[in-house]
Design a protein around this motif. Structure first.
Motif, PDB file in Angstrom:
ATOM      1  N   GLU A 380       0.775  -1.293  -0.010  1.00 32.96           N
ATOM      2  CA  GLU A 380      -0.078   0.088   0.055  1.00 32.96           C
ATOM      3  C   GLU A 380       1.006   1.315   0.010  1.00 32.96           C
ATOM      4  N   THR A 384       1.119   4.000  -3.033  1.00 29.66           N
ATOM      5  CA  THR A 384       0.908   5.626  -2.695  1.00 29.66           C
ATOM      6  C   THR A 384       2.165   6.419  -3.175  1.00 29.66           C
ATOM      7  N   ARG A 385       3.180   5.779  -2.913  1.00 34.78           N
ATOM      8  CA  ARG A 385       4.315   6.636  -3.225  1.00 34.78           C
ATOM      9  C   ARG A 385       4.483   6.524  -4.959  1.00 34.78           C
ATOM     10  N   ARG A 388       1.974   9.087  -5.923  1.00 34.91           N
ATOM     11  CA  ARG A 388       2.354  10.642  -5.746  1.00 34.91           C
ATOM     12  C   ARG A 388       3.245  10.714  -6.548  1.00 34.91           C
ATOM     13  N   ALA A 525      -7.785   8.903  -8.731  1.00 39.33           N
ATOM     14  CA  ALA A 525      -7.329   7.615  -7.967  1.00 39.33           C
ATOM     15  C   ALA A 525      -8.395   6.715  -7.610  1.00 39.33           C
TER      16      ALA A 525
END
Length: 525
Positions: A380, A384-385, A388, A525
């Motif tokens: 996760e 997310t990274r 981003r 997203a």
């Protein structure tokens, strides 16, 4: 004659008279004191039961009174024993004492009985005297016999009507006495036996009774299941007393709890989240297989019920904890972790030296226990990274473009824009963070000449799959021409781009003006 006596002589005669009277009173009191003392002694020497209490504590009694108290059932202190003893023959005594009436005569309700009780009180002292028409000369006073008979009757009623099983066995384990509850169960275990002694229901009772509670099962004829009892055995000089209480409800509750724990254990075993429960002494009392997989701790260590500090030390040794700067800080962190978990406020991400990321949560449980959950959120965090990073790349792209660009979601909310857009419309970057398409349309209309393009832009979020790109030249209120592009994006988003153009530009080139510009697509997203 009195007139011939002088005043001084009169005073002298008066003094002599007063002194003579005082002397006479003193002689009378001195003469009467030994007679009263002797009378009191003679009264206590009479063969009757007399008791003297101070603050309801016995301080003296006649020999007959002391013998009467010794023969009475032991129901507490001497005052309570005496009241219970006398109430058996004089029922009004108990009610009078309870109401605070400690003076008077109390007679027997039997018309043929002339005996009575005399109670006198002064200060904190109470004297009770039993007056009987005929003096008792036997070894046991009738009052004591009556009290013992009443006590025996009460004990029989208690044993016969008690819901618990009560019985007595001799040294050969034969039943010598049993109450109704025991006999009823014996009849169910072995119907129509009708013999004495009754059946010995609990065959597995130990040979050495010690007062400890033992759970016994009984198989009742025709019953669908066993019946359970908690049995207590007390040794006596001539056998053993046994008491059995129905434990069926307790056994059923324990069985339900056991099944519930088994269900929880099976559920926990299927979880991918590690679970560790520590009791109020902070010892590990429950864990699931996922905890072994996530931490790598040996099952033997976890099964030994280690303390929470030992578990965390082992995790630290295996590099499964964020490394503190020094050991002192580490101990402080452990104490803070325990306190926060007990308060239900602990939830942190552990970034481990090996690259994994665990989300650790601490929550309080009943009876002072605390539970920790360990969840591997490495994937996760990585996603997310990555997301981003893509957002930062997209922002970098639109920042590098020479157009003023704004991207709106399907609901009309501004999702991203570049610095050129804020500068184009004279806004600060912070001022447009929470605006929407409707607000911006009002600004665009205010700062440009009327155009049909705005009506198309208004309908664009509602056009669904039929949305088409628009491109039109606008005139700003300061007279400058500007090119506006409206481009549909994936997910219902819309990109609007503005650019000041030169009026001297060849009109034939306008359709090629943006041919080399990339089309930005945006996926939510």
């Amino acid at each position: 004659m009195l007139s011939s006596i002088s005043p001084i002589s009169l005073v002298f005669l008066t003094i002599i008279a007063v002194l003579s009277a005082a002397l006479v009173v003193s002689i009378i009191l001195e003469w009467s004191r030994p007679r009263r003392t002797a009378a009191l002694a003679d009264q206590f020497d009479q063969p009757r039961a007399m008791f003297l209490f101070q603050s309801k504590t016995l301080i003296d009694a006649t020999p007959l009174g002391r013998n009467l108290l010794r023969k009475a059932p032991d129901n507490g202190a001497e005052w309570e024993k005496l009241v219970d003893l006398l109430a058996a023959k004089f029922p009004d005594v108990r009610a009078a004492v309870r109401s605070g009436e400690t003076n008077g005569l109390f007679h027997s309700p039997d018309p043929d009985d002339d005996s009575f009780i005399e109670i006198e009180s002064w200060g904190d002292k109470i004297r009770v005297t039993l007056h009987e028409a005929q003096m008792h000369k036997g070894p046991v006073h009738p009052l004591a016999i009556t009290a013992m008979e009443d006590e025996l009757k009460t004990l029989r009623e208690i044993s016969e009507h008690a819901p618990q099983l009560m019985w007595k066995e001799d040294s050969s384990h034969s039943v010598t006495w049993a109450n109704k509850a025991y006999l009823a169960l014996a009849d169910r275990v072995e119907p129509n036996a009708g013999t004495w002694p009754p059946k010995r229901i609990f065959e597995t009772i130990g040979q050495d009774p010690d007062g400890q509670t033992r759970r016994q099962k009984v198989e009742v004829d025709g019953a669908p299941s066993l019946e359970w009892f908690d049995v207590v055995s007390l040794p006596q000089s001539d056998g053993t007393l046994h008491f059995a209480t129905d434990a069926g409800t307790a056994v059923e509750a324990e069985e339900q709890a056991r099944k519930f724990v088994q269900t929880l254990t099976k559920t926990f075993a299927q979880l991918s989240i590690g679970l560790a429960i520590f009791d109020k002494q902070r010892r590990l009392v429950m864990f699931n297989p996922a905890l072994l997989d996530l931490t790598g701790l040996p099952v033997g260590f976890l099964s030994s019920r280690p303390l929470i500090h030992s578990v965390l030390d082992r995790l630290r040794d295996r590099n499964m904890l964020p490394e503190p700067t020094n050991y002192k800080n580490w101990r402080e962190q452990v104490s803070a972790l325990e306190t926060a978990a007990a308060a239900g406020t602990y939830c942190e991400n552990w970034y481990l030296p090996g690259g994994q990321t665990y989300r650790v949560t601490g929550r309080p449980h009943p009876d002072g226990a605390i539970a920790f959950t360990f969840e591997d959120i490495t994937a996760e965090i990585s996603l997310t990274r990555h997301f981003r990073s893509k957002l930062e790349t997209s922002q970098g792209v639109i920042e590098a473009m020479d157009e003023a660009i704004a991207v709106f979601s399907a609901t009309g909310t501004l999702q991203m824009n570049n610095a050129a857009y804020a500068a184009f419309w004279g806004q600060s970057a912070e001022g447009i963070a929470e605006i929407n398409l409707h607000d911006e349309l009002s600004r665009w209309k205010e700062l440009t000449a009327p155009s049909n393009l705005w009506q198309s832009v208004t309908k664009l979020p509602l056009a669904g799959q039929t949305r088409l790109a628009h491109q039109e030249t606008l005139r700003m209120t300061d007279g400058r021409p500007a090119r506006c592009r409206v481009v549909p994006l994936n997910g219902g988003a819309t990109m609007v781009a503005f650019k000041i153009i030169s009026e001297s530009k060849d009109p034939s080139d306008k359709e090629h003006e943006y041919a080399d510009l990339p089309v930005l697509t945006y996926r939510s997203a």
